[in-house]
Design a protein around this motif. Structure first.
Motif, PDB file in Angstrom:
ATOM      1  N   ASP A  12       0.869  -1.172   0.000  1.00 16.91           N
ATOM      2  CA  ASP A  12       0.000   0.000   0.000  1.00 16.91           C
ATOM      3  C   ASP A  12       0.908   1.224   0.000  1.00 16.91           C
ATOM      4  O   ASP A  12       2.081   1.139   0.406  1.00 16.91           O
ATOM      5  N   ASP A  14      -0.182   5.101   0.675  1.00 16.23           N
ATOM      6  CA  ASP A  14      -0.458   6.109   1.706  1.00 16.23           C
ATOM      7  C   ASP A  14      -0.479   5.456   3.083  1.00 16.23           C
ATOM      8  O   ASP A  14      -1.271   4.547   3.324  1.00 16.23           O
ATOM      9  N   GLY A  15       0.406   5.887   3.962  1.00 17.73           N
ATOM     10  CA  GLY A  15       0.471   5.309   5.303  1.00 17.73           C
ATOM     11  C   GLY A  15       1.493   4.192   5.425  1.00 17.73           C
ATOM     12  O   GLY A  15       1.751   3.713   6.523  1.00 17.73           O
ATOM     13  N   ASP A 206      -1.589  -0.249   5.919  1.00 17.62           N
ATOM     14  CA  ASP A 206      -1.781   0.388   7.228  1.00 17.62           C
ATOM     15  C   ASP A 206      -3.237   0.346   7.674  1.00 17.62           C
ATOM     16  O   ASP A 206      -3.556   0.876   8.733  1.00 17.62           O
ATOM     17  N   ASP A 211      -6.633  -3.099   3.617  1.00 19.76           N
ATOM     18  CA  ASP A 211      -5.398  -3.773   3.172  1.00 19.76           C
ATOM     19  C   ASP A 211      -5.320  -5.216   3.666  1.00 19.76           C
ATOM     20  O   ASP A 211      -5.013  -6.137   2.904  1.00 19.76           O
TER      21      ASP A 211
END
Ligand SMILES: [Mg+2]
Length: 409
Positions: A12, A14-15, A206, A211
């Protein structure tokens, strides 16, 4: 260590790799170290607004050597899915980047009788866009949502995500969308395309709800980047990660258990159910041959709002067979996901918590309701048909348990 346990990582963004425009601590070094070790990398984001090339550029600026083909956005995945379905035209609510991804996959973007209505949304989405989308769907366009995220975080607080607009269109059109982004498994499956069939892959994210759940639904080990392990009420919850790490640097120190998929689907909803073991005066049990599965089964149904379970089973038996019954006792409550998660042709899965009652006949003649059952009949409880729903012989045995206390299974 984790980096040696797997050949491929689906990350992933973002984060995990960055937050806004800033790389997260140790993320760039760790991703580059994976690259040097020849781990295959794929970057997955539910954000449908940007083209894959734009995201690859952003990663290169941070110091990660990423190629367009290693990026899976929900926008590109939607375009790729439609092209695999041989769709040729789509109307779009969303960004210019989403429209370009569709065009590059051979989908013409048009409001003239489109095959598909793609809803992704950006900050310019208007009431008129929702109305336009609802009309295309009502005229028969396939409703596809890029991703289900209701909001996403910014430095100024949360802002509406595409999921907020997808749900507005759903309410206006009265039709449920097919959703592409995480936690659906489709993006993970696309990310694995082009890798070896026997590749050992893990997903890193995250967000447990998108996810980790999506990774597990796709059969992959799920690693969570977070300060603390998340808590879930059930140990069987697919949102529970296989490993929680505070930064990607832990991929080079920690190890993880690999995910083993359970023998049931992740349910879209949980429903209270009822079932009846209806016994006649020669001790035979009532079964009906279900029209949907073409298998013999006890009469079953769903408890409706404000309905006591006793009323629910009495109503269901009457609707399905025309018999009036009296409830004698509770046989058991059945909720184990291995027996009680049912998948339907629509793709939906429902987890039933079923209250099963022993019942006697008060009146009526059994007759199959043609929408529900092909046949109705009474059977010797020791000589049940072989094509009966697999868990129900146990329920019938529990009905004859001399002890009489309810079974909890
Ligand atoms: Mg994220």
């Amino acid at each position: 260590m984790v980096s040696e346990q797997f050949d491929a990582f689906l990350l992933d963004l973002d984060g995990v790799v960055y937050l806004g425009d800033e790389a997260l601590p140790e993320a760039v070094e760790s991703v580059n170290r994976l690259n040097e070790r020849d781990n295959k990398l794929r970057f997955l984001t539910n954000d449908p607004r940007f083209q894959r090339e734009t995201i690859a550029n952003r990663l290169r600026k941070l110091g990660i050597d990423a190629e367009k083909d290693e990026i899976i956005t929900s926008g590109w995945a939607t375009a790729h899915y439609l092209s695999q379905q041989d769709e040729t035209t789509a109307a779009v609510v969303g960004s210019a980047g989403l429209e370009i991804e569709l065009q590059e996959e051979g989908i013409e973007v048009t409001d003239d009788d489109p095959n598909a209505m793609v809803v992704g949304a950006d900050e310019k989405t208007s009431y008129q866009d929702i109305q336009r989308a609802a009309r295309h769907i009502q005229r028969g366009a396939t409703f596809v949502g890029t991703n289900p995220d209701g909001s996403f975080p910014t430095l100024d607080g949360p802002v509406p995500g595409a999921g907020a607009i997808v749900r507005a269109v759903e309410a206006a059109a009265g039709t449920e969308p097919m959703v592409v982004g995480k936690p659906e498994p489709l993006m993970f499956e696309m990310a694995l395309d082009g890798l070896a069939d026997d590749v050992q892959a893990a997903a890193i994210g995250d967000n447990p709800a998108t996810d980790i759940l999506g990774a597990h639904r796709a059969g992959l080990t799920g690693i969570l980047v977070a300060e603390d392990k998340p808590t879930t009420a059930s140990a069987r919850d697919l949102q529970q990660p296989d490993l929680t790490i505070s930064s990607l640097a832990h991929l080079f120190t920690d190890t993880t258990d690999t995910w083993e998929a359970p023998p049931y689907s992740w349910p879209d909803e949980l429903r209270p159910g009822v079932a009846a073991v209806v016994v006649n005066d020669v001790d035979e049990v009532l079964l009906l041959k279900r029209a949907d599965k073409e298998q013999w089964a006890l009469p079953t149904g769903t408890v409706e709002r404000c309905e006591p379970v006793g009323d629910a089973i009495t109503r269901e038996v009457d609707e399905e067979t025309g018999l009036q019954i009296a409830v004698e006792r509770l046989i058991g409550v059945y909720s184990h996901p291995e027996q009680q998660v049912f998948s339907y042709p629509s793709g939906k899965a429902v987890h039933f918590v079923t209250n099963c009652f022993r019942c006697s006949i008060e009146g009526g003649t059994p007759e199959a309701d043609e929408d529900e059952a092909l046949e109705v009949g009474f059977f010797d409880m020791n000589d049940l048909p072989s094509d009966i729903l697999p868990m129900q012989p146990q329920w019938i045995a529990d009905a004859n348990d001399a002890d009489g206390s309810p079974a909890i299974r």
